[in-house]
Design a protein around this motif. Structure first.
Motif, mmCIF file in Angstrom:
data_model
loop_
_atom_site.group_PDB
_atom_site.id
_atom_site.type_symbol
_atom_site.label_atom_id
_atom_site.label_comp_id
_atom_site.label_asym_id
_atom_site.label_seq_id
_atom_site.Cartn_x
_atom_site.Cartn_y
_atom_site.Cartn_z
ATOM 1 N N VAL A 200 0.849 -1.290 -0.024
ATOM 2 C CA VAL A 200 -0.229 0.006 -0.092
ATOM 3 C C VAL A 200 0.778 1.160 -0.098
ATOM 4 N N ALA A 201 2.027 1.300 0.900
ATOM 5 C CA ALA A 201 2.775 2.390 0.972
ATOM 6 C C ALA A 201 3.371 2.827 -0.299
ATOM 7 N N SER A 202 3.713 1.744 -1.114
ATOM 8 C CA SER A 202 4.356 2.051 -2.463
ATOM 9 C C SER A 202 3.723 2.833 -3.431
ATOM 10 N N LEU A 203 2.314 3.073 -3.317
ATOM 11 C CA LEU A 203 1.620 3.843 -4.187
ATOM 12 C C LEU A 203 1.751 5.437 -4.281
ATOM 13 N N GLY A 204 1.709 6.229 -5.116
ATOM 14 C CA GLY A 204 2.083 7.438 -4.914
ATOM 15 C C GLY A 204 0.744 8.109 -4.768
ATOM 16 N N VAL A 205 -0.372 7.772 -5.311
ATOM 17 C CA VAL A 205 -1.758 8.452 -5.028
ATOM 18 C C VAL A 205 -2.795 7.075 -4.862
ATOM 19 N N GLY A 206 -3.433 7.110 -4.014
ATOM 20 C CA GLY A 206 -4.351 5.906 -3.950
ATOM 21 C C GLY A 206 -5.924 6.264 -4.105
ATOM 22 N N MET A 207 -6.698 5.173 -4.315
ATOM 23 C CA MET A 207 -8.043 5.316 -4.825
ATOM 24 C C MET A 207 -8.937 4.138 -4.068
ATOM 25 N N ALA A 208 -9.946 4.565 -3.621
ATOM 26 C CA ALA A 208 -10.872 3.623 -3.073
ATOM 27 C C ALA A 208 -12.533 3.828 -3.619
ATOM 28 N N PRO A 209 -12.668 3.401 -4.685
ATOM 29 C CA PRO A 209 -14.031 3.454 -5.150
ATOM 30 C C PRO A 209 -15.051 2.351 -4.697
ATOM 31 N N LEU A 210 -16.306 2.845 -4.371
ATOM 32 C CA LEU A 210 -17.304 1.971 -3.689
ATOM 33 C C LEU A 210 -18.662 2.275 -4.444
ATOM 34 N N ALA A 211 -19.161 1.333 -5.069
ATOM 35 C CA ALA A 211 -20.529 1.667 -5.665
ATOM 36 C C ALA A 211 -21.457 1.985 -4.414
ATOM 37 N N ASP A 212 -22.770 2.520 -4.927
ATOM 38 C CA ASP A 212 -23.777 3.059 -3.928
ATOM 39 C C ASP A 212 -24.601 1.686 -3.649
ATOM 40 N N THR A 213 -24.301 0.856 -2.899
ATOM 41 C CA THR A 213 -24.901 -0.485 -2.704
ATOM 42 C C THR A 213 -25.313 -0.912 -1.269
ATOM 43 N N LYS A 214 -26.207 -1.665 -1.056
ATOM 44 C CA LYS A 214 -26.319 -1.911 0.281
ATOM 45 C C LYS A 214 -25.095 -2.632 0.909
ATOM 46 N N PHE A 215 -24.407 -3.400 0.166
ATOM 47 C CA PHE A 215 -23.221 -4.128 1.003
ATOM 48 C C PHE A 215 -22.280 -2.898 1.093
ATOM 49 N N ASN A 216 -21.950 -2.091 0.537
ATOM 50 C CA ASN A 216 -20.925 -0.951 0.539
ATOM 51 C C ASN A 216 -21.706 -0.048 1.553
ATOM 52 N N ALA A 217 -22.785 0.149 1.808
ATOM 53 C CA ALA A 217 -23.218 0.949 2.857
ATOM 54 C C ALA A 217 -22.648 0.792 4.329
ATOM 55 N N CYS A 218 -22.502 -0.855 4.309
ATOM 56 C CA CYS A 218 -21.851 -1.349 5.646
ATOM 57 C C CYS A 218 -20.405 -1.376 5.696
ATOM 58 N N LYS A 219 -19.874 -0.943 4.727
ATOM 59 C CA LYS A 219 -18.412 -1.028 4.540
ATOM 60 C C LYS A 219 -17.678 -0.253 5.413
ATOM 61 N N SER A 220 -16.750 -0.808 6.104
ATOM 62 C CA SER A 220 -15.969 0.341 7.184
ATOM 63 C C SER A 220 -14.876 1.246 6.310
ATOM 64 N N TRP A 221 -14.265 1.921 7.158
ATOM 65 C CA TRP A 221 -13.337 2.723 6.746
ATOM 66 C C TRP A 221 -11.791 2.064 6.397
ATOM 67 N N LEU A 222 -11.553 0.708 6.425
ATOM 68 C CA LEU A 222 -10.279 0.190 6.461
ATOM 69 C C LEU A 222 -9.414 0.802 5.491
ATOM 70 N N LYS A 223 -10.030 0.701 4.213
ATOM 71 C CA LYS A 223 -9.234 0.805 2.883
ATOM 72 C C LYS A 223 -8.505 2.174 3.079
ATOM 73 N N PRO A 224 -9.378 3.285 3.217
ATOM 74 C CA PRO A 224 -8.607 4.528 3.017
ATOM 75 C C PRO A 224 -7.695 4.630 4.494
ATOM 76 N N LEU A 225 -8.369 3.911 5.621
ATOM 77 C CA LEU A 225 -7.388 4.250 6.796
ATOM 78 C C LEU A 225 -6.077 3.575 6.564
ATOM 79 N N GLU A 226 -6.013 2.377 5.880
ATOM 80 C CA GLU A 226 -4.820 1.800 5.581
ATOM 81 C C GLU A 226 -3.719 2.579 4.870
ATOM 82 N N MET A 227 -4.381 3.327 3.702
ATOM 83 C CA MET A 227 -3.704 4.270 2.963
ATOM 84 C C MET A 227 -3.083 5.515 3.668
ATOM 85 N N SER A 228 -4.186 6.025 4.721
ATOM 86 C CA SER A 228 -3.635 7.137 5.610
ATOM 87 C C SER A 228 -2.556 6.816 6.389
ATOM 88 N N ALA A 229 -2.538 5.621 6.955
ATOM 89 C CA ALA A 229 -1.403 5.029 7.769
ATOM 90 C C ALA A 229 -0.065 4.900 7.246
#
Length: 318
Positions: A200-229
């Motif tokens: 993850v740290a090897s990326l220059g600019v990260g992205m976290a696309p999520l469609a507006d679905t019932k499944f994604n409405a329950c997704k946690s912030w883990l992906k962008p949090l990993e990039m932030s850390a």
């Protein structure tokens, strides 16, 4: 822990010296049955859930495994499938307490009121990693587990690639090229779990696309949090938990393809903006270290134990 079976029914669970049992993603039929058996023996059971498995996209390989219609069928490899999202729902219904990673999951698995939100946090090995700034745009994910998420980006990535941008993935890229409108799948591949933070740290600019679905409405912030850390500036879809992390000061949100193109382009072209967002993300992630929040799990388990004891005492009095 040993299960005493009578054909397909769990008659008893043999376990000694245990007050609280914590189970994660209980989709196996036998383990789901074990929850009620354990509770009948006075043992506290906590079931932990991180996704709404009943809303998995049909194109996700996990859908076939967890669809109730496939439980009991012989799957590839010859084994009988005993998993389903119905079993998870039953386990959560019978559990002393359900712990979830987002408030939205409470409505899915803890409508009985015995639920606690424990947001995702990160262990120390995500922090302090060496990183070299670059213009490389990357998606830390696998397409097969996000089959409809690239559609929110539209032609933004393809347009940037046409302009000379480099786009990569950290995860299986099979099928992602077509999904993003590219001539071929982007560079990428599976990453061993212990190497994931560095990938993850090897990326220059990260992205976290999520469609507006019932499944994604329950997704946690883990992906962008990993990039932030890891110090990676990122652009993400405005799903509830991503927006919550953004409101704390991390990353950028983009809702439409035009916005994705504009924000990714800005980051690609400005080393100063990348540095600014990297530092802001690191500051937010520093507040979300697992070591500083681990007490929340013990607190929830202690609460569950007290709930179980109260129920037991009430039963004895009655």
């Amino acid at each position: 822990m040993r299960l005493v079976m009578e054909r397909e029914t769990v008659r008893d669970v043999l376990i000694d010296g245990v007050d609280v049992v914590v189970m994660q993603r209980v989709t196996h039929a036998y383990m789901a049955q074990a929850v009620a058996v354990l509770r009948s023996k006075g043992i506290t059971v906590v079931v932990d859930v991180d996704d709404d498995l009943s809303s998995i996209h049909p194109s996700n390989p996990a859908w076939a495994t967890h669809h109730p219609g496939n439980e009991g069928r012989r799957m590839a490899g010859g084994q009988i499938n005993r998993h389903s999202w119905r079993n998870l729902a039953a386990a959560c219904r019978d559990a002393t307490l359900v712990t979830v990673s987002t408030p939205a999951l409470l409505d899915v698995y803890a409508r009985h009121g015995r639920g606690v939100v424990l947001p995702n946090y990160l262990p120390d090995h995500y922090y302090g990693l060496p990183r070299t700034d670059s213009e490389v745009i990357g998606w830390p994910g696998s397409y097969h587990s996000h089959p409809n998420d690239p559609e929110v980006v539209g032609g933004a990535v393809a347009r940037l690639v046409d302009e000379g941008a480099e786009f990569v993935m950290r995860g299986d890229p099979s099928g992602a090229g077509k999904a993003f409108g590219l001539a071929a799948d982007p560079p990428g591949g599976g990453v061993p779990i212990e190497q994931w933070p560095a990938a993850v740290a090897s990326l220059g600019v990260g992205m976290a696309p999520l469609a507006d679905t019932k499944f994604n409405a329950c997704k946690s912030w883990l992906k962008p949090l990993e990039m932030s850390a890891c110090g990676v500036p990122w652009v993400a879809s405005p799903r509830v938990e991503y927006a919550r992390l953004h409101a704390m000061g991390a990353g950028i949100l983009a809702d439409r393809p035009r916005g994705w193109y504009r924000e990714l382009k800005r980051l690609r072209e400005s080393a100063g903006l990348r540095q600014e967002l990297s530092e802001a993300g690191l500051a937010v992630a520093e507040q979300l270290r697992l070591r500083d929040h681990s007490w929340r799990w013990m607190d929830a388990w202690q609460r569950a134990y007290e709930m179980q004891q109260a129920k037991r005492q009430t039963a004895v009095v009655v």
